[in-house]
Design an enzyme around this catalytic site. Structure first.
Site, mmCIF file in Angstrom:
data_model
loop_
_atom_site.group_PDB
_atom_site.id
_atom_site.type_symbol
_atom_site.label_atom_id
_atom_site.label_comp_id
_atom_site.label_asym_id
_atom_site.label_seq_id
_atom_site.Cartn_x
_atom_site.Cartn_y
_atom_site.Cartn_z
ATOM 1 C CE LYS A 75 -3.976 1.621 2.803
ATOM 2 N NZ LYS A 75 -4.848 1.242 3.934
ATOM 3 C CB SER A 150 -8.135 3.144 3.029
ATOM 4 O OG SER A 150 -7.308 2.503 3.989
ATOM 5 C CB SER A 174 -8.340 0.048 5.724
ATOM 6 O OG SER A 174 -9.089 1.221 5.653
HETATM 7 N N1 GLN Z 1 -13.025 3.403 6.640
HETATM 8 C C1 GLN Z 1 -12.470 3.729 7.927
HETATM 9 C C2 GLN Z 1 -12.069 5.170 7.946
HETATM 10 O O1 GLN Z 1 -12.333 5.839 7.009
HETATM 11 C C3 GLN Z 1 -11.318 2.828 8.232
HETATM 12 C C4 GLN Z 1 -10.130 3.175 7.449
HETATM 13 C C5 GLN Z 1 -8.967 2.310 7.759
HETATM 14 O O2 GLN Z 1 -9.092 1.223 8.330
HETATM 15 N N2 GLN Z 1 -7.793 2.811 7.429
HETATM 16 O O3 GLN Z 1 -11.498 5.649 8.862
#
Ligand code: GLN
Length: 484
Positions: A75, A150, A174
């Site tokens: 990532k 994400s 994510s």
């Molecule tokens: N979707 C969640 C957020 O927007 C989790 C994101 C993540 O796990 N990095 O914070």
């Protein structure tokens, strides 16, 4: 078809395949599927040099590592030395990492080949990979739909066979949610299991790095490589790393599986619920004992997460001031303007929303009402899990309320987007281990994931249960034609 990571490593170690030929094949696919937006940069030359070094090592008769010649994508929030690393943000354009993230170091030490950075929501804030400065990634099962987020680029890349293995990071879902949306295995290790040195921080009390793979075995292999103590990350545990591969095939006879009542409630898509219940039934038929459990404070998880995570983010992102990292606004005429313009031009709308929210909930006068209260809710959520794990070994639940949604469907409504993490956030808040394993398809042909949650540092139990399910409920994967 792209072979799985374990097979690549076996073949490269035995000399049946060269790391270079494996790499060339996946790079061809990655180049052919630019439409998916899975990668923000391919590191072709560097990867080729790494692959050749692995082949040369074998040529000298040296023993190769556990990921010999395995192409791995990471990532875009994991530092790769000498390479631009941007966390999906315009603000970090031009930021070249001066060192490798610990997870990247460990992959390389086991002779993996780093093929590129994958697309992500800016600074990992989002659930769809639509909040990326590089444009959205797409779901290889249905390109008009999101791959989740994400870590959407990592999930899409693995699902489309552009690489056998990828790393993602999970703060509130994510890794698991994109894995579910793209029909791959995604593991969020316990807080402290994997070093976060060199991970661009979002919310430091929640962030964890973990693997996305096509098989449970590959996820176990990757975790064995990246887990373990690191003096460079004081939150990383010194607990010994078990051999996650060893017990994978031992089945689930006598395993106590809890079905949390609060996760199978209103708001859950009926097709997702049916697939989750069928997967749990499959575990029961294999010898697991299934019972209903309750995690009564679940309903406070999303609201308290959206106080705590932005609070931590507002502090972590304060370092991006236009002076030290990435982009500096050319229009600034004073130091104050340099901060304002660099941040104003560099950050996207979701990041700005979180920084403002986070700053507000931490400000004098509001701290007790929001931040301290959310911390107390977090303690209750943790206690719910501790109580549940007195009686069961793993919890089985949906990963997300629905299968992959359409691009644009939720981007104008942050709360709707936030609610797609309702089932993944609690495990992040508790810091325990959880994963997503494919368990079926909707009638429309979209993947559905089963979430398994275990107590902290019980990844072995999770992987064993997931492996049993994987064998009992074979998942189709993408048709060959879609793998380009
Ligand atoms: N979707 C969640 C957020 O927007 C989790 C994101 C993540 O796990 N990095 O914070």
């Amino acid at each position: 078809m792209t072979p799985c990571a374990a097979a690549v490593a076996r073949d490269v170690r035995s000399g049946r395949a060269s790391a270079e030929s494996v790499l060339r094949a996946v790079l061809r696919k990655a180049r052919a599927r630019k439409d998916l937006g899975a990668f923000v940069r391919l590191l072709e030359d560097q990867a080729l040099a790494q692959a050749r070094a692995v082949d040369a090592k074998r040529g000298r008769g040296e023993t190769l590592g556990r990921l010999a010649g395995v192409p791995v994508a990471v990532k875009d929030n994991m530092l790769v030395r000498g390479v631009e690393t941007t966390a999906g943000s315009r603000l970090l354009q031009g930021h070249v990492a001066s060192y490798d993230a610990a997870a990247v170091e460990r992959l390389l030490a086991e002779d993996a080949v780093i093929i590129g950075h994958t697309n992500m929501d800016e600074f990992a804030m989002g659930s769809s990979t639509e909040n990326s400065a590089f444009g959205p990634a797409r779901n290889p099962w249905a390109p008009a739909r999101v791959p989740g987020g994400s870590s959407g680029g990592s999930a899409a890349a693995v699902a489309a066979g552009l690489c056998p293995l990828a790393l993602g990071s999970d703060t509130g879902g994510s890794i698991r949610q994109p894995a579910a949306f793209c029909g791959v295995v995604g593991l969020k290790p316990s807080y402290g299991r994997v070093s976060r040195r060199g991970l661009i921080a979002f919310a430091s009390s929640l962030d964890q790095i973990g693997p996305l793979a096509r098989t449970v075995e590959d996820a176990a292999l990757a975790l064995s490589v990246i887990a373990g103590a690191d003096p460079g990350d004081s939150t990383c545990s010194a607990m010994p790393v078990p051999d996650y591969l060893q017990d994978l095939g031992t089945g689930v006879k006598g395993l106590r599986v809890g079905l949390p009542r609060e996760y199978l409630a209103a708001g859950l898509d009926p097709e997702v619920e049916a697939a989750v219940r069928a997967a749990v039934e499959a575990l029961r038929v294999l010898g697991a004992e299934v019972r209903e459990v309750s995690l009564p404070h679940t309903r406070y998880a999303v609201s308290s997460y959206y106080i705590l995570a932005p609070a931590e983010a507002s502090s972590n992102l304060a370092r991006f001031d236009g002076v030290r990292y990435g982009r500096r606004s050319p229009a600034a005429r004073s130091l104050a303007e340099l901060y304002e313009l660099s941040r104003g031009e560099g950050f996207g709308p979701e990041v700005k929303r979180r920084v403002m929210l986070g700053t507000y909930v931490l400000s004098a006068g509001y701290y007790d009402a929001y931040y301290a209260k959310a911390q107390r809710a977090r303690t209750l959520i943790k206690a719910d899990f501790a109580a549940a794990f007195q009686g069961v070994d793993v919890l089985a639940a949906p990963v997300a309320p629905t299968a992959a949604f359409a691009l644009g469907e939720k981007s104008a409504d942050p709360v709707a987007m936030y609610l797609s993490d309702v089932y993944t956030i609690p495990s992040s808040m508790a810091g325990n281990a959880s994963l997503s394993v494919p368990c079926g398809l909707t009638k429309g042909g979209l993947p559905i994931g089963l979430q398994l949650i275990a107590d902290s540092f019980c990844e072995g139990t999770l992987l064993r249960a997931a492996a049993a399910l994987e064998a009992a409920v074979p998942f189709p994967g993408l048709p060959e034609a879609d793998r380009a």
